[in-house]
Design a protein around this motif. Structure first.
Motif, PDB file in Angstrom:
ATOM      1  N   THR A  43     -10.968  25.301  54.900  1.00 38.81           N
ATOM      2  CA  THR A  43      -9.620  25.672  54.462  1.00 38.81           C
ATOM      3  C   THR A  43      -9.162  26.946  55.152  1.00 38.81           C
ATOM      4  N   ASN A  87     -15.350  27.551  51.855  1.00 41.47           N
ATOM      5  CA  ASN A  87     -15.808  27.408  53.245  1.00 41.47           C
ATOM      6  C   ASN A  87     -17.286  27.758  53.410  1.00 41.47           C
ATOM      7  N   CYS A 123      -1.724  17.181  48.268  1.00 42.82           N
ATOM      8  CA  CYS A 123      -1.298  17.435  49.649  1.00 42.82           C
ATOM      9  C   CYS A 123      -0.110  16.563  50.029  1.00 42.82           C
ATOM     10  N   VAL A 165      -9.970  24.175  46.620  1.00 49.16           N
ATOM     11  CA  VAL A 165     -10.923  23.190  47.144  1.00 49.16           C
ATOM     12  C   VAL A 165     -12.316  23.794  47.041  1.00 49.16           C
ATOM     13  N   ARG A 206      -0.793  25.728  50.364  1.00 50.65           N
ATOM     14  CA  ARG A 206      -1.967  26.466  50.834  1.00 50.65           C
ATOM     15  C   ARG A 206      -3.228  25.777  50.337  1.00 50.65           C
ATOM     16  N   LEU A 207      -4.152  25.542  51.228  1.00 54.33           N
ATOM     17  CA  LEU A 207      -5.471  25.047  50.835  1.00 54.33           C
ATOM     18  C   LEU A 207      -6.417  26.235  50.791  1.00 54.33           C
ATOM     19  N   CYS A 208      -6.996  26.459  49.630  1.00 56.10           N
ATOM     20  CA  CYS A 208      -7.838  27.638  49.418  1.00 56.10           C
ATOM     21  C   CYS A 208      -9.240  27.179  49.003  1.00 56.10           C
ATOM     22  N   GLY A 209     -10.257  27.675  49.700  1.00 55.46           N
ATOM     23  CA  GLY A 209     -11.605  27.234  49.387  1.00 55.46           C
ATOM     24  C   GLY A 209     -12.660  28.264  49.679  1.00 55.46           C
TER      25      GLY A 209
END
Length: 331
Positions: A61, A49, A26, A8, A44-47
Motif C-alpha cells: 500500500t 506492508n 476500491c 489493509v 487511500r490504501l493504508c497498510g
C-alpha cells in the motif's frame, strides 16, 4: 474532496474473501465518476506492508496505517481470518490507528469481519453493529459491549456503520454514497455496477427460502407495477391481486424474497422516489409527498426524518441538482 482511507492488514496474505471485500471499497470509492460528481472521492490504501511469505494475495500500500487519522471516512473491509475464526487478537497497530482516526473525527465503517477491528478498538461499544451471520456469534461473545444484530444487511449509527458480508458490503458503500452525494448519484452508480439501487439496512441478510425463478413468479412484475403507481393509494391487496396471489401468499413470498414486509417495501420505494424529486425538482414539499404516495407533507417529514436522518427541506438543500418543475418518472 472527501478522503476515504481503507485499512489493509495482512497476516499470511489476503484471502479471496478478504480480497472481495477490499475490491468493493476500491470499486465504489476509488474509480472516478466525474459525470456523476466532480470531484469524486480520494481513495487511500493504508497498510502495514510487512511483506514476507504469503498463502494468499499480498498487497503493498502507498500509505501506512497512520494515514487513517487524516481521512474523512475509514473503512475496514476485513481482518485476518485467524482473528475472526480462531479468536486471535486484532493486530495492535490496527487497533491504535483506528482509535486515532475515530478521535480525529473520521466516519468509521466496517465490512463483514472488519467489525472485529472496530470492536477491538472500542468504537462499537454500546452501539448496534453487524457482520456476516456466520461470524456474529463470535463477535458478540468476544465483545459483549457491542449490540450485535445478526439479522440485518447493515447498520448506520451516524458516524459508525457496519455491514454484513458479501453483497451487503456493496449495499453499505452505496448507502454511504447516497448519504454523501444524494440518491440520484447513488442510483446512477448502482446502475453502472448492475446492482439494485437501494436495499435498506433493515432487510434480512439471511433468507431461508430461495428467491423464486422469474419465469415462474409474478412477484417481480407486480413490484414493478407498484413502483410505477406510487402516487396511488396502494394496498397489499392491490399488489397481491396484480401478482395473482392471495394477500397472505403475496406477503409470504415478498418476505421470503426480500426479508421485508409489503408495507415496508412500499414505504422504502416511496421514500426513494421522494429523495429523487427533492433533488431534481422545485416541487413544494406537499406535492413531493403526494407524488410519492405519502399523503400529507407532515407524513413525509415524519417518515423521511426517521429513515433518512434529516428533514426533506434539509435534504433538498444538501443534494439539489439541476431541477425541473415537472415530476420525474418513477424508476
Amino acid at each position: 474532496m472527501h478522503t476515504v482511507a481503507v485499512a489493509v492488514v495482512e497476516d499470511s496474505g489476503i484471502s479471496l474473501w478478504e480480497l472481495y471485500e477490499l475490491s468493493i471499497a476500491c470499486t465504489v470509492f476509488g474509480i472516478p465518476n466525474p459525470d456523476l460528481a466532480d470531484p469524486w472521492y480520494d481513495l487511500r490504501l493504508c497498510g502495514t506492508n510487512k511483506g514476507g511469505p504469503s498463502s494468499g494475495f499480498s498487497l503493498t500500500t502507498p500509505h501506512s496505517l497512520d494515514a487513517l487519522a487524516g481521512a474523512d471516512t475509514v473503512i475496514v473491509p476485513s481482518v485476518p481470518e485467524a482473528c475472526a475464526e480462531d479468536g486471535e487478537d486484532v493486530p495492535p497497530e490496527l487497533v491504535d490507528a483506528l482509535r486515532a482516526a475515530a478521535d480525529s473525527g473520521a466516519r468509521m465503517v466496517s465490512l463483514c469481519t472488519g467489525a472485529f477491528a472496530l470492536a477491538a478498538a472500542g468504537i462499537l461499544d454500546g452501539r448496534r453493529a453487524t457482520a456476516h451471520w456466520q461470524h456474529t456469534a463470535a463477535l458478540a461473545k468476544r465483545y459483549p459491549k457491542v449490540l450485535v444484530d445478526d439479522s440485518v444487511l447493515y447498520t448506520d449509527d451516524g458516524n459508525v456503520l457496519t455491514s454484513a458480508g458479501a453483497a451487503a458490503g456493496l449495499d453499505l458503500c452505496l448507502h454511504l454514497v447516497r448519504r454523501d452525494l444524494g440518491a440520484q448519484v447513488a442510483n446512477q452508480l448502482a446502475r453502472r455496477l448492475v446492482v439494485p439501487a437501494h436495499r435498506t439496512g433493515g432487510q434480512a441478510q439471511f433468507i431461508d427460502q430461495p428467491v423464486p425463478m422469474a419465469d415462474d413468479d409474478n412477484l417481480g412484475p407486480a413490484l414493478q407495477w407498484a413502483t410505477a403507481h406510487l402516487r396511488e393509494p396502494l394496498t397489499v391487496d392491490d399488489m397481491a391481486r396484480r401478482a395473482r396471489m392471495s394477500p397472505r401468499s403475496f406477503y409470504r413470498r415478498l418476505q421470503e424474497s426480500t426479508g421485508t414486509t409489503p408495507l415496508q417495501w412500499l414505504l422504502g420505494r416511496r421514500l426513494a422516489h421522494a429523495q429523487s424529486l427533492l433533488e431534481t425538482t422545485d416541487l413544494p414539499i406537499d406535492r413531493v409527498s403526494a407524488e410519492s404516495g405519502l399523503g400529507t407533507a407532515a407524513n413525509l417529514r415524519r417518515h423521511f426524518t426517521l429513515q433518512v436522518g434529516v428533514s426533506p427541506s434539509d435534504y433538498r438543500r444538501n443534494f439539489a441538482g439541476p431541477r425541473t418543475r415537472s415530476p420525474q418518472p418513477v424508476t
